[in-house]
Design an enzyme around this catalytic site. Structure first.
Site, mmCIF file in Angstrom:
data_model
loop_
_atom_site.group_PDB
_atom_site.id
_atom_site.type_symbol
_atom_site.label_atom_id
_atom_site.label_comp_id
_atom_site.label_asym_id
_atom_site.label_seq_id
_atom_site.Cartn_x
_atom_site.Cartn_y
_atom_site.Cartn_z
ATOM 1 N N GLY A 7 80.915 21.583 87.967
ATOM 2 C CA GLY A 7 79.798 22.518 88.052
ATOM 3 C C GLY A 7 80.186 23.730 88.872
ATOM 4 O O GLY A 7 80.511 23.601 90.054
ATOM 5 N N ALA A 8 80.156 24.897 88.258
ATOM 6 C CA ALA A 8 80.657 26.107 88.918
ATOM 7 C C ALA A 8 79.551 27.112 89.164
ATOM 8 O O ALA A 8 79.692 28.306 88.885
ATOM 9 C CB ALA A 8 81.777 26.734 88.087
ATOM 10 N N GLY A 9 78.438 26.630 89.704
ATOM 11 C CA GLY A 9 77.383 27.521 90.150
ATOM 12 C C GLY A 9 77.701 28.042 91.530
ATOM 13 O O GLY A 9 78.861 28.036 91.971
ATOM 14 N N GLY A 12 79.019 25.111 93.812
ATOM 15 C CA GLY A 12 80.302 24.634 93.310
ATOM 16 C C GLY A 12 81.431 25.616 93.569
ATOM 17 O O GLY A 12 82.527 25.237 93.997
ATOM 18 N N LYS A 204 66.200 17.646 104.496
ATOM 19 C CA LYS A 204 66.374 18.652 103.448
ATOM 20 C C LYS A 204 65.209 18.616 102.458
ATOM 21 O O LYS A 204 64.735 19.663 101.997
ATOM 22 C CB LYS A 204 67.707 18.413 102.722
ATOM 23 C CG LYS A 204 68.055 19.446 101.647
ATOM 24 C CD LYS A 204 68.417 20.789 102.242
ATOM 25 C CE LYS A 204 68.830 21.796 101.170
ATOM 26 N NZ LYS A 204 70.128 21.481 100.552
#
Length: 327
Positions: A7-9, A12, A204
């Site tokens: 996941g490259a958000g 990420g 959180k």
């Protein structure tokens, strides 16, 4: 170690950039325009330590990336079933899987003894469908306190100090837990290992539950949500409901309500992740951040009427959006 970021958000890419810069062997599982950008231009991260430009190995194929020692699952909770299925070819017997997700994790009632031990949470794990994808022994819990914005594919800005808290889901202190903690420390990210990750989860969750849905309704920043006198009473009521449920599950939240509100206001003119998702026509994480909490509250017979009304209002607003994709 072989490390994969699935996941490259915003989160990420932040982790991938910092870990790569520290010399770790990092690969990224991505797709679409983001994959093309990572392959051609790498990741550009701007954070409190300056600007970092790193090249990474990226692919949309788990088979191509191969077996991994650690996999960080950095995706929105609605995407978990597909992403966890996708990473299966990268697992070996000792692979550590660390879900970097918002809200109540699907494994929350697993790994420890208690009245509801082993049960699934229908809002995020219907009929145990998510739990079946990754055996428990692979998991390490994670709560991340990183505020990051995705400016464009592979381009991320993070304005606050980075903090990550890690813990085994059975609350044991282990060698592998300490090894993962050291990875982050060497990457310039403050990392803490805890013997009760659920305490941090509730901290959180309380922050997300009191800010994310309301931000979609009001379009307000964290500074406004926690500081505006017209919104503070509502936020305090939401916080009180969340803290009561947390206490019913034995969680210890280290901040008193007044300090909690002050810290929230002190975050400044920051948009919540849910408001960013709404503005980007993305699916909202109402189930993990909100409805899973309501489900846990119902199990211990604690009403959350104000939280329920706000979640339903947020869901209604999101459903009026032309690109509504909420389950």
């Amino acid at each position: 170690m072989d490390i994969c970021i699935a996941g490259a958000g915003a989160i990420g890419c932040t982790l991938a950039a910092r870990l790569t810069k520290s010399g770790q062997n990092v690969k990224v599982l991505a797709r679409g325009a983001t994959l093309e950008t990572l392959q051609n231009k790498g990741i550009r991260l701007t954070d409190v330590d300056g600007e970092h430009q790193v090249n990474v190995v990226a692919s949309d194929s788990a088979e191509t990336l191969g077996k991994q020692d650690i996999i960080f699952v950095c995706c929105k909770t609605p995407a978990l079933p597909s992403v966890l299925t996708l990473i299966t070819p990268m697992l070996h017997e000792q692979t550590i899987v660390i879900p970097v997700v918002n809200g109540i994790p699907w494994w929350y009632l697993q790994g420890v003894e208690g009245r509801f031990a082993g049960a699934n949470i229908e809002a995020i794990d219907p009929a145990g469908s998510v739990s079946k994808l990754i055996p428990q022994h692979h998991l390490i819990g994670c709560v991340i306190f990183i505020t990051a914005f995705r400016e464009a594919p592979g381009v991320v800005t993070s304005t606050n100090p980075h903090l990550i808290v890690l813990g085994e889901i059975n609350h044991k202190m282990t060698e592998r837990l300490e090894n993962v903690r050291k990875l982050f420390e060497e990457a310039g990210i403050e990392a803490r290992a805890t013997d009760n990750i659920r305490d941090q989860i509730w901290t959180k969750v309380a922050a997300n539950l009191t800010s994310n849905p309301l931000s979609v309704v009001t379009r307000g920043s964290l500074e406004q949500l926690y500081g505006d006198p017209r919104l503070k009473p509502l936020v305090r009521n939401l916080l009180d409901e969340a803290l009561l449920v947390a206490a019913a599950y034995g969680a210890r939240i280290r901040f008193d309500p007044y300090t909690f509100m002050e810290l929230g206001a002190g975050m400044g003119a920051v948009k919540t992740s849910m408001l960013q998702d709404y503005e980007a026509n993305q699916t909202l994480e109402l189930d993990a951040i909100g409805y899973a909490v309501l489900e846990l509250a119902d199990k211990v017979s604690i009403p959350m009427p104000i939280t329920k009304q706000l979640l339903d209002l947020t869901h209604f607003i999101a459903s009026s959006h032309p690109h509504f994709k909420q389950n």
